[in-house]
Design a protein around this motif. Structure first.
Motif, PDB file in Angstrom:
ATOM      1  N   ILE A  83      19.340  39.415  26.848  1.00  0.00           N
ATOM      2  CA  ILE A  83      18.435  38.397  27.381  1.00  0.00           C
ATOM      3  C   ILE A  83      18.059  37.451  26.252  1.00  0.00           C
ATOM      4  O   ILE A  83      17.795  37.889  25.126  1.00  0.00           O
ATOM      5  CB  ILE A  83      17.162  39.036  27.963  1.00  0.00           C
ATOM      6  CG1 ILE A  83      17.513  40.113  28.992  1.00  0.00           C
ATOM      7  CG2 ILE A  83      16.260  37.980  28.590  1.00  0.00           C
ATOM      8  CD1 ILE A  83      16.315  40.923  29.453  1.00  0.00           C
ATOM      9  N   SER A  84      18.022  36.165  26.540  1.00  0.00           N
ATOM     10  CA  SER A  84      17.620  35.193  25.525  1.00  0.00           C
ATOM     11  C   SER A  84      16.754  34.117  26.164  1.00  0.00           C
ATOM     12  O   SER A  84      16.934  33.767  27.328  1.00  0.00           O
ATOM     13  CB  SER A  84      18.851  34.552  24.871  1.00  0.00           C
ATOM     14  OG  SER A  84      19.607  33.826  25.830  1.00  0.00           O
ATOM     15  N   ASP A  85      15.820  33.596  25.374  1.00  0.00           N
ATOM     16  CA  ASP A  85      15.049  32.445  25.843  1.00  0.00           C
ATOM     17  C   ASP A  85      15.891  31.177  25.782  1.00  0.00           C
ATOM     18  O   ASP A  85      15.709  30.266  26.580  1.00  0.00           O
ATOM     19  CB  ASP A  85      13.787  32.275  24.991  1.00  0.00           C
ATOM     20  CG  ASP A  85      12.740  33.333  25.301  1.00  0.00           C
ATOM     21  OD1 ASP A  85      12.816  33.944  26.385  1.00  0.00           O
ATOM     22  OD2 ASP A  85      11.850  33.552  24.456  1.00  0.00           O
ATOM     23  N   GLY A  86      16.804  31.106  24.805  1.00  0.00           N
ATOM     24  CA  GLY A  86      17.686  29.958  24.655  1.00  0.00           C
ATOM     25  C   GLY A  86      19.098  30.262  25.122  1.00  0.00           C
ATOM     26  O   GLY A  86      19.326  31.161  25.933  1.00  0.00           O
ATOM     27  N   MET A 117      21.800  37.190  30.274  1.00  0.00           N
ATOM     28  CA  MET A 117      20.842  36.338  30.976  1.00  0.00           C
ATOM     29  C   MET A 117      20.185  35.370  29.999  1.00  0.00           C
ATOM     30  O   MET A 117      19.577  35.791  29.011  1.00  0.00           O
ATOM     31  CB  MET A 117      19.753  37.162  31.669  1.00  0.00           C
ATOM     32  CG  MET A 117      18.756  36.293  32.440  1.00  0.00           C
ATOM     33  SD  MET A 117      17.562  37.225  33.432  1.00  0.00           S
ATOM     34  CE  MET A 117      16.496  37.855  32.155  1.00  0.00           C
ATOM     35  N   SER A 118      20.328  34.079  30.274  1.00  0.00           N
ATOM     36  CA  SER A 118      19.630  33.048  29.518  1.00  0.00           C
ATOM     37  C   SER A 118      18.492  32.526  30.385  1.00  0.00           C
ATOM     38  O   SER A 118      18.727  31.986  31.469  1.00  0.00           O
ATOM     39  CB  SER A 118      20.577  31.901  29.146  1.00  0.00           C
ATOM     40  OG  SER A 118      19.855  30.830  28.570  1.00  0.00           O
ATOM     41  N   ARG A 119      17.268  32.669  29.909  1.00  0.00           N
ATOM     42  CA  ARG A 119      16.104  32.333  30.724  1.00  0.00           C
ATOM     43  C   ARG A 119      15.931  30.832  30.914  1.00  0.00           C
ATOM     44  O   ARG A 119      15.431  30.388  31.950  1.00  0.00           O
ATOM     45  CB  ARG A 119      14.840  32.932  30.104  1.00  0.00           C
ATOM     46  CG  ARG A 119      14.854  34.453  30.049  1.00  0.00           C
ATOM     47  CD  ARG A 119      13.569  35.021  29.451  1.00  0.00           C
ATOM     48  NE  ARG A 119      12.418  34.680  30.272  1.00  0.00           N
ATOM     49  CZ  ARG A 119      11.413  33.916  29.860  1.00  0.00           C
ATOM     50  NH1 ARG A 119      11.434  33.396  28.639  1.00  0.00           N
ATOM     51  NH2 ARG A 119      10.395  33.663  30.652  1.00  0.00           N
ATOM     52  N   THR A 120      16.323  30.031  29.924  1.00  0.00           N
ATOM     53  CA  THR A 120      16.122  28.583  30.030  1.00  0.00           C
ATOM     54  C   THR A 120      17.386  27.780  29.755  1.00  0.00           C
ATOM     55  O   THR A 120      17.384  26.569  29.936  1.00  0.00           O
ATOM     56  CB  THR A 120      15.038  28.114  29.036  1.00  0.00           C
ATOM     57  OG1 THR A 120      15.482  28.371  27.695  1.00  0.00           O
ATOM     58  CG2 THR A 120      13.723  28.835  29.283  1.00  0.00           C
ATOM     59  N   GLY A 121      18.448  28.434  29.304  1.00  0.00           N
ATOM     60  CA  GLY A 121      19.649  27.706  28.905  1.00  0.00           C
ATOM     61  C   GLY A 121      20.888  28.178  29.623  1.00  0.00           C
ATOM     62  O   GLY A 121      20.873  28.483  30.813  1.00  0.00           O
ATOM     63  N   THR A 122      21.987  28.274  28.864  1.00  0.00           N
ATOM     64  CA  THR A 122      23.279  28.599  29.445  1.00  0.00           C
ATOM     65  C   THR A 122      23.930  29.760  28.709  1.00  0.00           C
ATOM     66  O   THR A 122      23.539  30.104  27.591  1.00  0.00           O
ATOM     67  CB  THR A 122      24.212  27.369  29.388  1.00  0.00           C
ATOM     68  OG1 THR A 122      25.390  27.631  30.145  1.00  0.00           O
ATOM     69  CG2 THR A 122      24.612  27.049  27.948  1.00  0.00           C
ATOM     70  N   VAL A 123      24.927  30.352  29.340  1.00  0.00           N
ATOM     71  CA  VAL A 123      25.803  31.335  28.707  1.00  0.00           C
ATOM     72  C   VAL A 123      27.179  30.689  28.663  1.00  0.00           C
ATOM     73  O   VAL A 123      27.826  30.537  29.706  1.00  0.00           O
ATOM     74  CB  VAL A 123      25.842  32.659  29.493  1.00  0.00           C
ATOM     75  CG1 VAL A 123      26.794  33.647  28.824  1.00  0.00           C
ATOM     76  CG2 VAL A 123      24.442  33.258  29.610  1.00  0.00           C
TER      77      VAL A 123
END
Length: 217
Positions: free
Chosen positions: A63-66, A114-120
């Motif tokens: 999981i990442s915020d970015g 999972m990217s909370r605000t961005g992309t993978v």
């Protein structure tokens, strides 16, 4: 080894991941102050056992915020060498083998991201056409993203521009995620199979309703 671990690794800021996982963990890269919660994949990140074996011994959640990006480095993508007089025109893998090693140059990832605000996605997916290895029918250049797991993202981004660059996508489902999840990884909850019978209130008749609910009616 920490016997009291809950299976979560919390990182403040960016982190680079690669290697072999034995066990079940969730990695969370959080944005803290001026440090963005970014995840970079420096090389393949795989389970100790192939997910196709369905042993469910290993599970990874990231999981990442970015953003989460497959890095544009000499492991994941071929580069042009600088011979002192400028960059050469030919892109080469770090091992100097333009035709591919005995193992595939595909990027392999086991886990759910999972990217909370961005992309993978893929770093610099369209900035230099290597034209070395396609993915199925995709003119991608670097090969395939072979991921067993899943992707959750706020923004959908391209992974190649069909001009001999980036990675094509070849993802599959990890069947273990149907019944399990990485530690504390957010889920959608439980789905319950249900049936209902709609009744027209203008034509409602209790006798007809009960008869319709009997087998063989």
């Amino acid at each position: 080894m920490n016997p009291n671990t809950k299976g979560v690794i919390h990182v403040h800021g960016p982190v680079i991941l690669s290697g072999v996982l034995r066990g079940s963990i969730t990695v969370y890269a959080a944005t803290t102050g001026g440090q963005t919660g970014f995840v970079g994949y420096g090389d393949d990140l795989v389970y100790a056992q192939d997910p196709a074996s369905a042993t469910c011994a290993n599970l990874l959640g990231v999981i990442s915020d970015g953003d989460q990006l497959i890095l544009d480095n000499t492991i994941n993508s071929p580069q042009r060498a600088n011979n002192g007089g400028g960059y050469q025109n030919t892109y080469r893998w770090a091992d100097g083998d333009d035709n591919g090693m005995s193992t595939s140059h595909d990027f392999v990832l086991h886990g759910v991201t999972m990217s909370r605000t961005g992309t993978v996605g893929v770093e610099n997916f369209s900035q230099h056409p290597e034209n070395l290895q396609n993915c199925n029918a995709a003119n991608s250049g670097r090969g395939c993203i072979r991921q067993a797991g899943g992707v959750i993202e706020q923004v959908i981004s391209a992974t190649y521009s069909n001009k001999g660059d980036g990675f094509g996508e070849n993802r599959s489902v990890d069947v273990c995620l149907n019944t399990q999840s990485p530690p504390y990884f957010p889920t959608t909850g439980r789905y319950i199979d249900n049936r209902f019978y709609e009744i027209d209130p203008a034509r409602y008749n209790i006798t007809t309703l009960f008869q319709s609910m009997q087998g063989g009616y």
